[in-house]
Scaffold this motif. Structure first.
Motif: not given
Length: 90
Positions: A11-13, A45-48, A55-56, A76-79
């Motif tokens: 998560t963002e947090a 923010e999450k970027r594609q 995550w950036v 940062i990767t989503l995992d």
């Protein structure tokens, strides 16, 4: 390097909580200067990207005289893997 273990997608947090560790890792690897430790986090923010979403975390250093180097983008990767940093956001 995996810097956080998330239950599923981070998560963002969760990403925000490990950013000091990410910055330390980048400093120790000599990828960024130590001054970034004291810089304000502008946003996350999450970027594609072509390889998928990440995550950036975007830091802004108003004291940088070179405008092209005022922002640091930490990926940062989503995992939970630190995927590098640069000044372009790409």
């Amino acid at each position: 390097k995996q810097i956080i273990k998330c239950a599923s997608e981070c998560t963002e947090a969760e990403v925000k909580s490990i950013l000091p560790t990410a910055i330390d890792t980048l400093i120790n690897a000599r990828e960024v200067k130590e001054t970034w430790k004291k810089v304000h986090l502008e946003k996350i923010e999450k970027r594609q990207f072509k390889k998928g979403p990440e995550w950036v975390a975007i830091y802004f250093d108003k004291n940088q005289t070179d405008v092209a180097r005022q922002r640091l983008y930490v990926f940062i990767t989503l995992d939970g893997w630190l995927n590098g940093a640069n000044n372009t956001g790409n």
